[in-house]
Scaffold this active site. Sequence first.
Site, PDB file in Angstrom:
ATOM      1  N   HIS A  75       1.978   4.638  -3.076  1.00  0.00           N
ATOM      2  CA  HIS A  75       2.355   6.028  -2.893  1.00  0.00           C
ATOM      3  C   HIS A  75       3.890   6.407  -3.201  1.00  0.00           C
ATOM      4  O   HIS A  75       3.830   7.733  -3.929  1.00  0.00           O
ATOM      5  CB  HIS A  75       2.196   6.275  -1.243  1.00  0.00           C
ATOM      6  CG  HIS A  75       0.742   6.205  -0.658  1.00  0.00           C
ATOM      7  ND1 HIS A  75      -0.330   7.245  -1.210  1.00  0.00           N
ATOM      8  CD2 HIS A  75       0.023   5.723   0.070  1.00  0.00           C
ATOM      9  CE1 HIS A  75      -1.674   6.967  -0.432  1.00  0.00           C
ATOM     10  NE2 HIS A  75      -1.300   5.997   0.205  1.00  0.00           N
TER      11      HIS A  75
ATOM     12  N   HIS B  83       0.766  -1.365  -0.007  1.00  0.00           N
ATOM     13  CA  HIS B  83       0.129   0.181   0.010  1.00  0.00           C
ATOM     14  C   HIS B  83       0.833   1.275   0.105  1.00  0.00           C
ATOM     15  O   HIS B  83       0.652   2.220  -0.735  1.00  0.00           O
ATOM     16  CB  HIS B  83      -0.919  -0.048   1.192  1.00  0.00           C
ATOM     17  CG  HIS B  83      -1.994   1.133   1.295  1.00  0.00           C
ATOM     18  ND1 HIS B  83      -3.067   1.058   1.210  1.00  0.00           N
ATOM     19  CD2 HIS B  83      -1.580   2.419   1.750  1.00  0.00           C
ATOM     20  CE1 HIS B  83      -3.799   2.337   1.278  1.00  0.00           C
ATOM     21  NE2 HIS B  83      -2.496   3.158   1.719  1.00  0.00           N
ATOM     22  N   GLU B  84       1.836   1.374   0.814  1.00  0.00           N
ATOM     23  CA  GLU B  84       2.931   2.501   0.894  1.00  0.00           C
ATOM     24  C   GLU B  84       3.607   2.687  -0.240  1.00  0.00           C
ATOM     25  O   GLU B  84       3.857   3.690  -0.590  1.00  0.00           O
ATOM     26  CB  GLU B  84       3.708   2.399   2.224  1.00  0.00           C
ATOM     27  CG  GLU B  84       2.842   2.164   3.671  1.00  0.00           C
ATOM     28  CD  GLU B  84       1.714   3.466   3.739  1.00  0.00           C
ATOM     29  OE1 GLU B  84       1.865   4.311   3.149  1.00  0.00           O
ATOM     30  OE2 GLU B  84       0.618   3.156   4.449  1.00  0.00           O
TER      31      GLU B  84
END
Length: 882
Positions: free
Chosen positions: A159, A155-156
């Site tokens: 980003h 998920h990170e």
Amino acid sequence: MVSFKMLILILTLFLLRGAGASLIKLNGNGYEDVVIAIDPNVPEDEKLIQQIQDMVTEASTYLYGATEKRFYFKAVSILIPETWQKKNEYEEPKLETYKKADIVIEVPNPPGFDVPRTDQFGQCGDKGERIRLTPAIVLGEKLNEYGPQGKILVHEWAHLRWGVFEEYNEEEPFYQHDGRNVPVKCSDGITGTNKVYACSGGSCSIRNCRTDPKTGKLNKDCMFIPDKVQGEKASIMFMQSIDSVVEFCTEKNHNTLAPNPQNKMCNSRSTWEVIQNSEDYKNSIPMTEAKPPHPIFSLKQIRERVLILVLDKSGSMAGGDRLNRLNQASQLFLLQIIEKGSWTGMVTFDSSATIQSALIQIETDAQRNSLISRLPTAAGGGTSICSGLRTAFTVIKNKFSTDGSEIVLLTDGEDSTISSCFDEVKQSGAIIHTVALGPSADPGLEELAKMTGGMKTSATDNAQNNGLIDAFSALSSENGAITQRSIQLDSKGVTLTNEDWMNGTVIFDSTVGKDTLFLVMWTAQQPEMFVMDPSGNIYKNFAVETSSQMAYLQIPNTAQVGIWTYSLKSSAQTLTLTVTSRAANPNVSPITVDSRMNKDTSSFPSPMIVYAEVRQGSLPIIGADVTALIESADGTTVTLELLDNGAGADVFKNDGVYSRYFTAYKENGRYSLKVRALGGTNTQRSRPKVNGAFYIPGWVENGEIKMNPPKPEISEDENQANMQSFSRTSSGGSFIVSNIPTTVPDVFPPNRIIDLEANVEDDHINLTWTAPGDDFDTGRAEEYIIKMSKDILTLRENFDAALQVNTTDLIPNDANSKEDFMFKPDFLIENGTTVFLAIKAVDKANLTSPISNIAQASLIIPSAEDPFSPSAEDPFIIHFGI
């Protein structure tokens, strides 16, 4: 004019440019040179190192599947603090440092705030800065709240690497559509229930959500609680913690209606569409293997700092007072910037190189002064940069490996043979920081810094701007605790045309004050000098270096908190003043400012963005006055007020990142960046902005709601506690601009509006947004074009065909002002009505901004029978002890 050699270098750097200082490379399908750093403040725990490896291994497999076999983690370095136990299997770092770390494992701040997140400054598709995780996340202690560690990391990573945004919205978790309130989620197939979880007097209860009778919206305390068992595979950027979720939202299942950051920032495109548009995706093809190769890990332990000053003393250094300014800046560096315990040496060069000092470990003032005494006093000869570098490698190898060592290279001249040692530099494993002095410094300096991960700085011959001092002040260690680094509080200069005073103030807050130094420099004759502390005590006992035209005052013990005053009286000449200090308490992080441009090079008319990050530890500092000073090669300075308003170049409001577009190009060549930050009565610490994994409030399992502990919050009292005024100055390095025409045309449109909001008020629609400018976020736009539709795709795909709102009486305000516009549509707003709206701004040259984020205005009138209305009973209440 820019030389042909400079133009070739600009093209090379343009092809190599990237956000931040990351070393990551995509080799085939595998990410290499990923750096994970354990912060020095993290208590030693050998299990953490193994858990980091397990997390990355799990994430690699998950990433491989989520990207349709395109990407995995191939090679990862883990940086281990110098204070942890030393082991034979630990290697020495090469180019890896804490500053270049892509993932930082840090102590939660405040305690208990174990929120995984990514620092993300840029626009949609721009790479992020760094991922922040805590030991509790890595060790798997937050599985119920955030899910498995590997999923959190993917998920990170989305980003960080691809510049996508969240598909949830903590501030507005619900929106109105088709006459009802629905959760902000992606994809729509995620199931769950809407409830309120409230705690009081030692017990907690769950009840149905209620609606506001005026707006029809669900009250703020309502939350979406997902079902534990799901069949939906998307999306990782919504709830990565759901077991079935293994994919990103695609164009087919993306919820374009949800008012989340992904839709707002990426023009309603899905995460997968943004990833497909990335360079990573375009430069790769899917693999065929069922699983990716296992990641390769390198364990590297930070060592003492090893640094060589490599200083140009060629004939050109005799002009423009350059050699003396080199001496002044080097003295500051040796007196104040280089940390105690560091190994430092010195090499000077002209057409050949000379060892001025072998490596000395700095422990005493006498050792610092010994190095200062070796600084060059005469200039002459040619310029052989490679001779200086090769000699520096020899000095280092006499005691250490060159891996991870640092070289500060300063020169003002060109060297046609500089590329002859590029291969040696690459093989050395050393980090080269470059200081380009004057307009003719070799263009190869940028390439040396780029290939080794060093800092690029430049200084003009305009002594008033204090550029050389700022460049050396920025060279604190990239490793170790922030509490040990030198912090620049002020850097100012003035040119007096007759006898006059240079007066000013410096604000000391309680986070700094140790090892404080006031440095004064002049160009003609020694001025009268004194400094006064907040209690009125006057200091005049400066140590004067007449030959170097400088004097410094060291404040004993810890400088008093408050406003310090300085006064310098002189006849006509240029004066500069610099103030540096260190953390007052080794256990309390000082307030810091880190600044940079969004890229290293720009070719006109591509705009650039200035970023300044103001923090105390990981806590953002908001409400500060932040100013950028951008100096071109001729010494001219442009001043920009940086903003943290969530508009224009600034992505998130109140995240401690202050931003602004820079378009005031003057000439081709190098530019340097300096940022000043002042904190006052409106300044406060803030909760870290969470661009990261969603905190699951609870789960619905077998029809029963099981709540997680409430997410930790930071109270306003904690934010304001011990918050004082402060002053800081930061050097953001240098950058290169090319292809600027002799007469600069008007080619910059208004910036994209990213904070448009819409609400229904009776039979009117009210719109609010932040005004763009004539040139991005500067000046004033000429007019607005507002369109609306009941179909969101009409606005997104065919803005011109949508229904136009009459804006005859709407006159744009100055950039960064708040705009408020109310109008009555030509149709009746009935219960269940949803209208989508968007704006474009037009400037006086008829240049048009991109379409804004799409806002929606809805009307829902709760009925008396509405089970969520305030008058209905709560049929579902469960009490829990806490």
